[in-house]
Design a protein around this motif. Structure first.
Motif, mmCIF file in Angstrom:
data_model
loop_
_atom_site.group_PDB
_atom_site.id
_atom_site.type_symbol
_atom_site.label_atom_id
_atom_site.label_comp_id
_atom_site.label_asym_id
_atom_site.label_seq_id
_atom_site.Cartn_x
_atom_site.Cartn_y
_atom_site.Cartn_z
ATOM 1 N N LEU A 130 -7.047 -37.393 -56.770
ATOM 2 C CA LEU A 130 -7.710 -38.692 -56.740
ATOM 3 C C LEU A 130 -8.998 -38.682 -57.551
ATOM 4 O O LEU A 130 -9.368 -39.702 -58.156
ATOM 5 C CB LEU A 130 -7.999 -39.105 -55.296
ATOM 6 C CG LEU A 130 -6.864 -39.809 -54.550
ATOM 7 C CD1 LEU A 130 -7.241 -40.031 -53.092
ATOM 8 C CD2 LEU A 130 -6.514 -41.129 -55.216
ATOM 9 N N HIS A 131 -9.707 -37.561 -57.553
ATOM 10 C CA HIS A 131 -10.916 -37.474 -58.366
ATOM 11 C C HIS A 131 -10.580 -37.630 -59.844
ATOM 12 O O HIS A 131 -11.253 -38.375 -60.574
ATOM 13 C CB HIS A 131 -11.626 -36.139 -58.125
ATOM 14 C CG HIS A 131 -12.446 -36.100 -56.884
ATOM 15 N ND1 HIS A 131 -11.966 -35.599 -55.698
ATOM 16 C CD2 HIS A 131 -13.720 -36.523 -56.632
ATOM 17 C CE1 HIS A 131 -12.910 -35.690 -54.770
ATOM 18 N NE2 HIS A 131 -13.980 -36.254 -55.307
ATOM 19 N N VAL A 132 -9.532 -36.946 -60.297
ATOM 20 C CA VAL A 132 -9.134 -37.049 -61.699
ATOM 21 C C VAL A 132 -8.639 -38.456 -62.012
ATOM 22 O O VAL A 132 -9.002 -39.048 -63.043
ATOM 23 C CB VAL A 132 -8.048 -36.008 -62.029
ATOM 24 C CG1 VAL A 132 -7.663 -36.097 -63.507
ATOM 25 C CG2 VAL A 132 -8.514 -34.605 -61.684
ATOM 26 N N ILE A 133 -7.835 -39.011 -61.120
ATOM 27 C CA ILE A 133 -7.271 -40.339 -61.342
ATOM 28 C C ILE A 133 -8.366 -41.403 -61.371
ATOM 29 O O ILE A 133 -8.346 -42.313 -62.205
ATOM 30 C CB ILE A 133 -6.228 -40.661 -60.251
ATOM 31 C CG1 ILE A 133 -4.995 -39.768 -60.442
ATOM 32 C CG2 ILE A 133 -5.818 -42.129 -60.295
ATOM 33 C CD1 ILE A 133 -4.000 -39.865 -59.315
ATOM 34 N N LEU A 144 -12.223 -44.554 -67.288
ATOM 35 C CA LEU A 144 -12.147 -44.428 -68.741
ATOM 36 C C LEU A 144 -11.253 -45.508 -69.346
ATOM 37 O O LEU A 144 -11.609 -46.135 -70.343
ATOM 38 C CB LEU A 144 -11.622 -43.045 -69.118
ATOM 39 C CG LEU A 144 -12.667 -41.935 -69.232
ATOM 40 C CD1 LEU A 144 -11.990 -40.602 -69.523
ATOM 41 C CD2 LEU A 144 -13.693 -42.252 -70.310
ATOM 42 N N LEU A 145 -10.083 -45.715 -68.745
ATOM 43 C CA LEU A 145 -9.177 -46.744 -69.259
ATOM 44 C C LEU A 145 -9.817 -48.121 -69.183
ATOM 45 O O LEU A 145 -9.709 -48.924 -70.120
ATOM 46 C CB LEU A 145 -7.865 -46.724 -68.477
ATOM 47 C CG LEU A 145 -6.908 -45.558 -68.748
ATOM 48 C CD1 LEU A 145 -5.676 -45.667 -67.860
ATOM 49 C CD2 LEU A 145 -6.498 -45.535 -70.217
ATOM 50 N N ALA A 146 -10.463 -48.413 -68.061
ATOM 51 C CA ALA A 146 -11.105 -49.723 -67.893
ATOM 52 C C ALA A 146 -12.225 -49.918 -68.912
ATOM 53 O O ALA A 146 -12.381 -51.012 -69.477
ATOM 54 C CB ALA A 146 -11.640 -49.866 -66.473
ATOM 55 N N ARG A 150 -19.644 -47.583 -76.253
ATOM 56 C CA ARG A 150 -20.128 -47.589 -74.865
ATOM 57 C C ARG A 150 -19.164 -46.894 -73.912
ATOM 58 O O ARG A 150 -19.452 -46.794 -72.720
ATOM 59 C CB ARG A 150 -20.374 -49.032 -74.404
ATOM 60 C CG ARG A 150 -21.422 -49.774 -75.213
ATOM 61 C CD ARG A 150 -21.755 -51.100 -74.574
ATOM 62 N NE ARG A 150 -22.376 -50.909 -73.278
ATOM 63 C CZ ARG A 150 -23.670 -50.722 -73.077
ATOM 64 N NH1 ARG A 150 -24.495 -50.682 -74.111
ATOM 65 N NH2 ARG A 150 -24.161 -50.580 -71.867
ATOM 66 N N VAL A 151 -18.050 -46.423 -74.422
ATOM 67 C CA VAL A 151 -17.099 -45.691 -73.578
ATOM 68 C C VAL A 151 -17.691 -44.336 -73.228
ATOM 69 O O VAL A 151 -18.148 -43.609 -74.119
ATOM 70 C CB VAL A 151 -15.752 -45.515 -74.303
ATOM 71 C CG1 VAL A 151 -14.798 -44.671 -73.460
ATOM 72 C CG2 VAL A 151 -15.132 -46.877 -74.599
ATOM 73 N N PRO A 152 -17.734 -43.966 -71.940
ATOM 74 C CA PRO A 152 -18.342 -42.682 -71.544
ATOM 75 C C PRO A 152 -17.632 -41.496 -72.188
ATOM 76 O O PRO A 152 -16.416 -41.503 -72.375
ATOM 77 C CB PRO A 152 -18.174 -42.666 -70.023
ATOM 78 C CG PRO A 152 -17.948 -44.090 -69.635
ATOM 79 C CD PRO A 152 -17.245 -44.726 -70.784
ATOM 80 N N LYS A 153 -18.409 -40.479 -72.508
ATOM 81 C CA LYS A 153 -17.867 -39.240 -73.043
ATOM 82 C C LYS A 153 -17.528 -38.278 -71.901
ATOM 83 O O LYS A 153 -18.076 -38.382 -70.809
ATOM 84 C CB LYS A 153 -18.862 -38.571 -73.998
ATOM 85 C CG LYS A 153 -19.356 -39.491 -75.108
ATOM 86 C CD LYS A 153 -18.220 -39.997 -75.973
ATOM 87 C CE LYS A 153 -18.740 -40.901 -77.097
ATOM 88 N NZ LYS A 153 -17.644 -41.479 -77.906
ATOM 89 N N LEU A 154 -16.616 -37.344 -72.178
ATOM 90 C CA LEU A 154 -16.164 -36.408 -71.148
ATOM 91 C C LEU A 154 -17.319 -35.580 -70.606
ATOM 92 O O LEU A 154 -17.439 -35.384 -69.386
ATOM 93 C CB LEU A 154 -15.076 -35.495 -71.722
ATOM 94 C CG LEU A 154 -14.504 -34.434 -70.775
ATOM 95 C CD1 LEU A 154 -13.890 -35.092 -69.541
ATOM 96 C CD2 LEU A 154 -13.466 -33.583 -71.493
ATOM 97 N N LYS A 181 -7.484 -32.184 -71.922
ATOM 98 C CA LYS A 181 -6.030 -32.171 -71.851
ATOM 99 C C LYS A 181 -5.532 -32.830 -70.563
ATOM 100 O O LYS A 181 -4.659 -33.704 -70.598
ATOM 101 C CB LYS A 181 -5.518 -30.736 -71.939
ATOM 102 C CG LYS A 181 -4.005 -30.616 -71.921
ATOM 103 C CD LYS A 181 -3.575 -29.163 -72.043
ATOM 104 C CE LYS A 181 -2.051 -29.034 -71.996
ATOM 105 N NZ LYS A 181 -1.615 -27.621 -72.110
ATOM 106 N N ASP A 182 -6.094 -32.429 -69.415
ATOM 107 C CA ASP A 182 -5.659 -33.003 -68.134
ATOM 108 C C ASP A 182 -6.008 -34.481 -68.037
ATOM 109 O O ASP A 182 -5.245 -35.279 -67.484
ATOM 110 C CB ASP A 182 -6.298 -32.240 -66.970
ATOM 111 C CG ASP A 182 -5.674 -30.861 -66.771
ATOM 112 O OD1 ASP A 182 -4.565 -30.650 -67.289
ATOM 113 O OD2 ASP A 182 -6.304 -30.014 -66.117
ATOM 114 N N LEU A 183 -7.165 -34.842 -68.571
ATOM 115 C CA LEU A 183 -7.579 -36.236 -68.508
ATOM 116 C C LEU A 183 -6.673 -37.111 -69.374
ATOM 117 O O LEU A 183 -6.314 -38.227 -68.984
ATOM 118 C CB LEU A 183 -9.031 -36.366 -68.955
ATOM 119 C CG LEU A 183 -9.758 -37.655 -68.574
ATOM 120 C CD1 LEU A 183 -9.726 -37.863 -67.074
ATOM 121 C CD2 LEU A 183 -11.188 -37.622 -69.069
#
Length: 371
Positions: free
Chosen positions: A82-85, A91-93, A102-106, A125-127
């Motif tokens: 759930l944390h990853v999701i 990120l998608l939003a 303005r999209v956040p970086k990893l 990769k997982d994200l």
């Protein structure tokens, strides 16, 4: 859509609003089936903190929470997943609602997650796999209206020249509209905290936020003909949603007053000044009530809420120590929402994802996410 663009003032505002209203008719039905629904409030707060720290627009924040709600509603998901999701939803939003820069970086998200006591580190990769998993689940359609998509359009007509405050003419429409916007966003943020509001259409929630704000600011009439024509909702349509909002608001006022009294008594016992300790309970909405009351006190015989103060739980406390909670926000009002009993088979997500990103097959029907 950024606030400075003010699309709701343009020639296409009515067309955009009509398109959103048509799309919300095709939104999937939320059934509250998730076994982890008790964790929803924690992840909602987490997404709120992360989006605020990243300076994302309200539509991105609300869309992220909505994506998480829909995904949790169809799958059994572990807390670690759930944390990853949840971060993938954010990120998608943000990619859908914000400009690219303005999209956040990893790295930024990992740092913020660490500050929020999230004991995990994301890798690219997982994200990426999780983003593809979400997109496949939503049939690559992220055009899902939320209340935040409507609120500015309704706020544009939220106060009129013929409105009254405590029976008196409004002397400064600009000032009242500024407070109206803050109140409306207060109720908008409140609505995302409880999944019970998902039983209402997003446009109705936005309209109810405006009406509840007019009630709290003692502006009459509570709902005007102009607002009814603009939103296509009468008072009868909004009544149940407004009742829920006002009950939460009243409880918020009581809780804030109780906390302030407790701290004041503690400070009196130790003989110190209470100002520093009380500051942690001084929320933007609490400041809003005081400021609005003071701004009209010279021209009005009565205050906004007869001395009452409101407090939305401080984000600073959450940012300092955000711990998972298994409690969900209790419902404070009778709700006629009918939650369907889960009868379809549920699916678990495997961290290995597999070639199609699922360990099994979709439980989503394609019609849920038709454009």
């Amino acid at each position: 859509m950024r606030m400075e663009e003010q699309w709701w003032k343009g020639e296409l505002a009515a067309d955009i609003h009509q398109t959103l209203r048509m799309k919300e008719l095709k939104l999937p039905v939320y059934k509250a089936h998730s076994p982890q629904i008790g964790m929803r409030r924690y992840f909602t707060d987490l997404l709120t903190v992360l989006s605020c720290r990243c300076n994302l627009c309200p539509t991105a924040r609300h869309l992220a929470v909505y994506l998480l709600d829909l995904f949790m509603d169809h799958y059994d998901i572990t807390v670690k997943q759930l944390h990853v999701i949840s971060i993938a939803c954010l990120l998608l939003a943000s990619k859908f609602e914000e400009k690219e820069d303005r999209v956040p970086k990893l790295e930024q998200l990992n740092n913020l997650a660490y500050l929020c006591n999230v004991n995990m580190a994301l890798n690219k990769k997982d994200l990426l796999k999780m983003e593809l998993l979400l997109l496949e689940s939503f049939n690559w359609n992220l055009c899902l209206p939320t209340p935040a998509h409507y609120i500015d359009y309704y706020l544009f007509a939220s106060v009129g020249e013929n409105d009254l405050h405590n029976g008196w003419p409004i002397t400064s429409l600009t000032k009242v509209k500024a407070f109206m916007e803050k109140y409306a966003y207060y109720f908008l943020d409140f609505s995302v905290q409880d999944y019970a509001f998902l039983s209402f259409r997003p446009s109705l929630i936005a309209a109810a936020c405006v009406c509840a704000s007019r009630i709290c600011m003692q502006i009459s009439p509570s709902w005007t003909t102009q607002l009814q024509l603009l939103t296509c909702y009468s008072w009868e349509h909004l009544a149940q949603c407004i009742e829920m909002m006002l009950i939460y608001y009243e409880n918020d006022v009581k809780e804030a007053s109780k906390l302030k009294k407790q701290v004041t008594l503690q400070q009196q016992v130790v003989g110190t000044q209470p100002s520093a300790a009380l500051s942690q309970f001084q929320s933007p909405v609490q400041d809003l009530c005081s400021a609005y009351r003071d701004s009209l006190q010279a021209n009005r015989p009565n205050g906004l809420l007869s001395g009452s103060a409101s407090s939305l739980h401080s984000y600073s406390a959450l940012q300092a120590s955000l711990q998972p909670s298994v409690q969900t926000l209790p419902l404070q009002a009778p709700i006629t929402m009918q939650l369907a009993i889960a009868t379809e088979p549920r699916h678990c997500i495997s961290m290995s994802y597999g070639n199609s990103y699922f360990s099994g097959h979709h439980s989503y029907a394609a019609r849920y996410f038709d454009r």
